[in-house]
Enzyme design. Sequence first.
Site, PDB file in Angstrom:
ATOM      1  N   ASP A   1       0.839  -1.196   0.000  1.00 39.88           N
ATOM      2  CA  ASP A   1       0.000   0.000   0.000  1.00 39.88           C
ATOM      3  C   ASP A   1       0.875   1.248   0.000  1.00 39.88           C
ATOM      4  O   ASP A   1       1.981   1.242   0.539  1.00 39.88           O
ATOM      5  CB  ASP A   1      -0.911  -0.001   1.247  1.00 39.88           C
ATOM      6  CG  ASP A   1      -2.159   0.842   1.060  1.00 39.88           C
ATOM      7  OD1 ASP A   1      -3.250   0.257   0.874  1.00 39.88           O
ATOM      8  OD2 ASP A   1      -2.048   2.089   1.072  1.00 39.88           O
TER       9      ASP A   1
ATOM     10  N   ASN B   1      -5.881  -4.206  -6.573  1.00 38.82           N
ATOM     11  CA  ASN B   1      -7.012  -3.499  -5.966  1.00 38.82           C
ATOM     12  C   ASN B   1      -6.754  -1.997  -5.804  1.00 38.82           C
ATOM     13  O   ASN B   1      -7.710  -1.220  -5.734  1.00 38.82           O
ATOM     14  CB  ASN B   1      -7.285  -4.161  -4.608  1.00 38.82           C
ATOM     15  CG  ASN B   1      -8.080  -3.283  -3.670  1.00 38.82           C
ATOM     16  OD1 ASN B   1      -9.315  -3.235  -3.744  1.00 38.82           O
ATOM     17  ND2 ASN B   1      -7.400  -2.573  -2.775  1.00 38.82           N
TER      18      ASN B   1
ATOM     19  N   TYR C   1     -12.140   8.331 -14.268  1.00 38.19           N
ATOM     20  CA  TYR C   1     -12.350   7.057 -13.556  1.00 38.19           C
ATOM     21  C   TYR C   1     -13.007   6.038 -14.485  1.00 38.19           C
ATOM     22  O   TYR C   1     -12.603   4.869 -14.525  1.00 38.19           O
ATOM     23  CB  TYR C   1     -13.197   7.307 -12.312  1.00 38.19           C
ATOM     24  CG  TYR C   1     -13.316   6.127 -11.373  1.00 38.19           C
ATOM     25  CD1 TYR C   1     -12.206   5.624 -10.691  1.00 38.19           C
ATOM     26  CD2 TYR C   1     -14.552   5.525 -11.140  1.00 38.19           C
ATOM     27  CE1 TYR C   1     -12.323   4.552  -9.811  1.00 38.19           C
ATOM     28  CE2 TYR C   1     -14.683   4.458 -10.254  1.00 38.19           C
ATOM     29  CZ  TYR C   1     -13.564   3.979  -9.597  1.00 38.19           C
ATOM     30  OH  TYR C   1     -13.678   2.912  -8.736  1.00 38.19           O
TER      31      TYR C   1
ATOM     32  N   THR D   1     -21.226   0.387  -5.943  1.00 39.05           N
ATOM     33  CA  THR D   1     -20.855   1.253  -4.819  1.00 39.05           C
ATOM     34  C   THR D   1     -20.696   0.464  -3.523  1.00 39.05           C
ATOM     35  O   THR D   1     -21.573  -0.308  -3.140  1.00 39.05           O
ATOM     36  CB  THR D   1     -21.928   2.335  -4.603  1.00 39.05           C
ATOM     37  OG1 THR D   1     -22.017   3.121  -5.784  1.00 39.05           O
ATOM     38  CG2 THR D   1     -21.571   3.232  -3.423  1.00 39.05           C
ATOM     39  N   VAL D   2     -19.540   0.662  -2.885  1.00 41.21           N
ATOM     40  CA  VAL D   2     -19.276   0.106  -1.552  1.00 41.21           C
ATOM     41  C   VAL D   2     -19.139   1.330  -0.643  1.00 41.21           C
ATOM     42  O   VAL D   2     -18.105   2.011  -0.639  1.00 41.21           O
ATOM     43  CB  VAL D   2     -18.001  -0.755  -1.557  1.00 41.21           C
ATOM     44  CG1 VAL D   2     -17.675  -1.229  -0.146  1.00 41.21           C
ATOM     45  CG2 VAL D   2     -18.182  -1.947  -2.488  1.00 41.21           C
TER      46      VAL D   2
ATOM     47  N   SER E   1     -18.927   1.979   2.569  1.00 42.33           N
ATOM     48  CA  SER E   1     -18.236   2.102   3.852  1.00 42.33           C
ATOM     49  C   SER E   1     -16.749   2.418   3.753  1.00 42.33           C
ATOM     50  O   SER E   1     -16.111   2.745   4.743  1.00 42.33           O
ATOM     51  CB  SER E   1     -18.404   0.792   4.643  1.00 42.33           C
ATOM     52  OG  SER E   1     -17.790  -0.274   3.946  1.00 42.33           O
TER      53      SER E   1
ATOM     54  N   TYR F   1     -29.957   0.363  -7.849  1.00 43.49           N
ATOM     55  CA  TYR F   1     -29.518  -0.954  -7.366  1.00 43.49           C
ATOM     56  C   TYR F   1     -30.723  -1.862  -7.143  1.00 43.49           C
ATOM     57  O   TYR F   1     -31.385  -1.777  -6.115  1.00 43.49           O
ATOM     58  CB  TYR F   1     -28.700  -0.793  -6.068  1.00 43.49           C
ATOM     59  CG  TYR F   1     -27.311  -0.297  -6.358  1.00 43.49           C
ATOM     60  CD1 TYR F   1     -26.243  -1.180  -6.502  1.00 43.49           C
ATOM     61  CD2 TYR F   1     -27.071   1.061  -6.567  1.00 43.49           C
ATOM     62  CE1 TYR F   1     -24.978  -0.728  -6.828  1.00 43.49           C
ATOM     63  CE2 TYR F   1     -25.804   1.521  -6.894  1.00 43.49           C
ATOM     64  CZ  TYR F   1     -24.767   0.622  -7.020  1.00 43.49           C
ATOM     65  OH  TYR F   1     -23.515   1.072  -7.354  1.00 43.49           O
TER      66      TYR F   1
HETATM   67  P1  NAD Z   1     -10.036   2.953  -0.533  1.00 43.78           P
HETATM   68  O1  NAD Z   1      -9.684   4.342  -0.959  1.00 43.78           O
HETATM   69  O2  NAD Z   1     -10.867   2.778   0.668  1.00 43.78           O
HETATM   70  O3  NAD Z   1      -8.703   2.077  -0.381  1.00 43.78           O
HETATM   71  C1  NAD Z   1      -7.751   2.089  -1.411  1.00 43.78           C
HETATM   72  C2  NAD Z   1      -6.412   1.672  -0.863  1.00 43.78           C
HETATM   73  O4  NAD Z   1      -5.474   1.794  -1.960  1.00 43.78           O
HETATM   74  C3  NAD Z   1      -5.905   2.588   0.261  1.00 43.78           C
HETATM   75  O5  NAD Z   1      -5.369   1.814   1.319  1.00 43.78           O
HETATM   76  C4  NAD Z   1      -4.845   3.422  -0.427  1.00 43.78           C
HETATM   77  O6  NAD Z   1      -3.791   3.850   0.455  1.00 43.78           O
HETATM   78  C5  NAD Z   1      -4.345   2.486  -1.499  1.00 43.78           C
HETATM   79  N1  NAD Z   1      -3.722   3.200  -2.609  1.00 43.78           N
HETATM   80  C6  NAD Z   1      -4.176   4.309  -3.234  1.00 43.78           C
HETATM   81  N2  NAD Z   1      -3.306   4.709  -4.162  1.00 43.78           N
HETATM   82  C7  NAD Z   1      -2.280   3.834  -4.143  1.00 43.78           C
HETATM   83  C8  NAD Z   1      -1.065   3.727  -4.864  1.00 43.78           C
HETATM   84  N3  NAD Z   1      -0.720   4.643  -5.795  1.00 43.78           N
HETATM   85  N4  NAD Z   1      -0.236   2.695  -4.600  1.00 43.78           N
HETATM   86  C9  NAD Z   1      -0.553   1.788  -3.634  1.00 43.78           C
HETATM   87  N5  NAD Z   1      -1.684   1.845  -2.906  1.00 43.78           N
HETATM   88  C10 NAD Z   1      -2.539   2.862  -3.162  1.00 43.78           C
HETATM   89  O7  NAD Z   1     -10.770   2.302  -1.800  1.00 43.78           O
HETATM   90  P2  NAD Z   1     -11.761   1.039  -1.873  1.00 43.78           P
HETATM   91  O8  NAD Z   1     -13.153   1.529  -1.848  1.00 43.78           O
HETATM   92  O9  NAD Z   1     -11.330  -0.001  -0.929  1.00 43.78           O
HETATM   93  O10 NAD Z   1     -11.472   0.592  -3.387  1.00 43.78           O
HETATM   94  C11 NAD Z   1     -10.652  -0.507  -3.726  1.00 43.78           C
HETATM   95  C12 NAD Z   1     -10.807  -0.778  -5.214  1.00 43.78           C
HETATM   96  O11 NAD Z   1     -12.178  -1.013  -5.523  1.00 43.78           O
HETATM   97  C13 NAD Z   1     -10.366   0.390  -6.113  1.00 43.78           C
HETATM   98  O12 NAD Z   1      -9.724  -0.105  -7.268  1.00 43.78           O
HETATM   99  C14 NAD Z   1     -11.672   1.035  -6.488  1.00 43.78           C
HETATM  100  O13 NAD Z   1     -11.584   1.765  -7.698  1.00 43.78           O
HETATM  101  C15 NAD Z   1     -12.580  -0.167  -6.593  1.00 43.78           C
HETATM  102  N6  NAD Z   1     -13.997   0.145  -6.455  1.00 43.78           N
HETATM  103  C16 NAD Z   1     -14.469   0.749  -5.332  1.00 43.78           C
HETATM  104  C17 NAD Z   1     -15.826   1.049  -5.231  1.00 43.78           C
HETATM  105  C18 NAD Z   1     -16.413   1.734  -4.023  1.00 43.78           C
HETATM  106  O14 NAD Z   1     -17.581   2.174  -4.087  1.00 43.78           O
HETATM  107  N7  NAD Z   1     -15.704   1.857  -2.906  1.00 43.78           N
HETATM  108  C19 NAD Z   1     -16.697   0.709  -6.295  1.00 43.78           C
HETATM  109  C20 NAD Z   1     -16.162   0.074  -7.419  1.00 43.78           C
HETATM  110  C21 NAD Z   1     -14.813  -0.213  -7.499  1.00 43.78           C
END
Ligand code: NAD
Length: 255
Positions: A38, A91, A156, A188-189, A191, A215
């Site tokens: 991370d 991720n 995005y 959408t997640v 939390s 949804y």
């Molecule tokens: P989050 O922001 O809660 O967590 C993302 C993590 O990635 C963080 O720990 C952050 O420090 C790390 N990160 C960010 N940039 C980084 C980098 N350059 N190098 C290494 N680590 C890095 O996000 P999340 O909601 O857990 O999302 C995780 C994945 O799921 C992402 O790819 C996101 O696009 C995808 N996603 C999320 C949602 C949502 O609604 N939350 C929906 C669809 C897809």
Amino acid sequence: MSDRLKGQVIAITGGAAGIGLAVANAAVREGAKVALIDLDGDLAGRSAGALRKQGHEAAGFGADVTNAAGIAAALDSAGQAVGPLSGLVNNAGIAGFGSVHEADPKAWDRIMAVNVTGTFLASKAVLPGMLARRKGSIVNFGSVAGVVGIPTMAAYCAAKGAIVNLTRQMAADYSGKGVRVNAVCPGTVASTGMGQQLLGSDTSPETQARRLAKYPIGRFGNPEDIAEAVVFLLSDQAAFVSGAAFAVDGGMTAI
Ligand code: NAD
């Protein structure tokens, strides 16, 4: 607990928090060893420490997925600390707002770099070892934003669309060589940190109802919903699944 990932060693980028950490929790419950990589290396270390306290094998590393040397070094350290990698979960991702006519080019570049180039660089780093062992499963993170257009999210949507088709391209190259490549496309997640960013400060009942109307299942996702799909794709139960863009979105892209 069952043993769907017994013997597997899985690296998770962005694994310190949010959905990535939920994937790590689900993976260790299924018998895997995990490496959390991370941008926030301290948090990765603490999250891995919490997993170790529960009796699992886990290590945390700091790296920016957009830095080719940095992410390669972290994945190499992960392999040495936890074992040869059998799985990679791409991720790490960031989101942002802006329609094309008003988008900030620097923000565009960063969103493309973290999501798309980060997926490319981490995969590039682990593939030689996976191909040599003829064993690997890579799970990329798309999104509903990689399947449909979402207003004001130009960069995005472009980035997640690129990841979905990069997944198919990688499956074409590697599926016959022991490495399956798939994408999950979450809805959408709410939390996670990103979920909070996406939903913003307008939490009025009207706005919530308008959002939930997209949804069919009647709720947003939680990190565990996504983690279960990732575990399946990493596991041998998905032995015939490669190149898939697996919607985990409560039906959002079905309507
Ligand atoms: P989050 O922001 O809660 O967590 C993302 C993590 O990635 C963080 O720990 C952050 O420090 C790390 N990160 C960010 N940039 C980084 C980098 N350059 N190098 C290494 N680590 C890095 O996000 P999340 O909601 O857990 O999302 C995780 C994945 O799921 C992402 O790819 C996101 O696009 C995808 N996603 C999320 C949602 C949502 O609604 N939350 C929906 C669809 C897809």
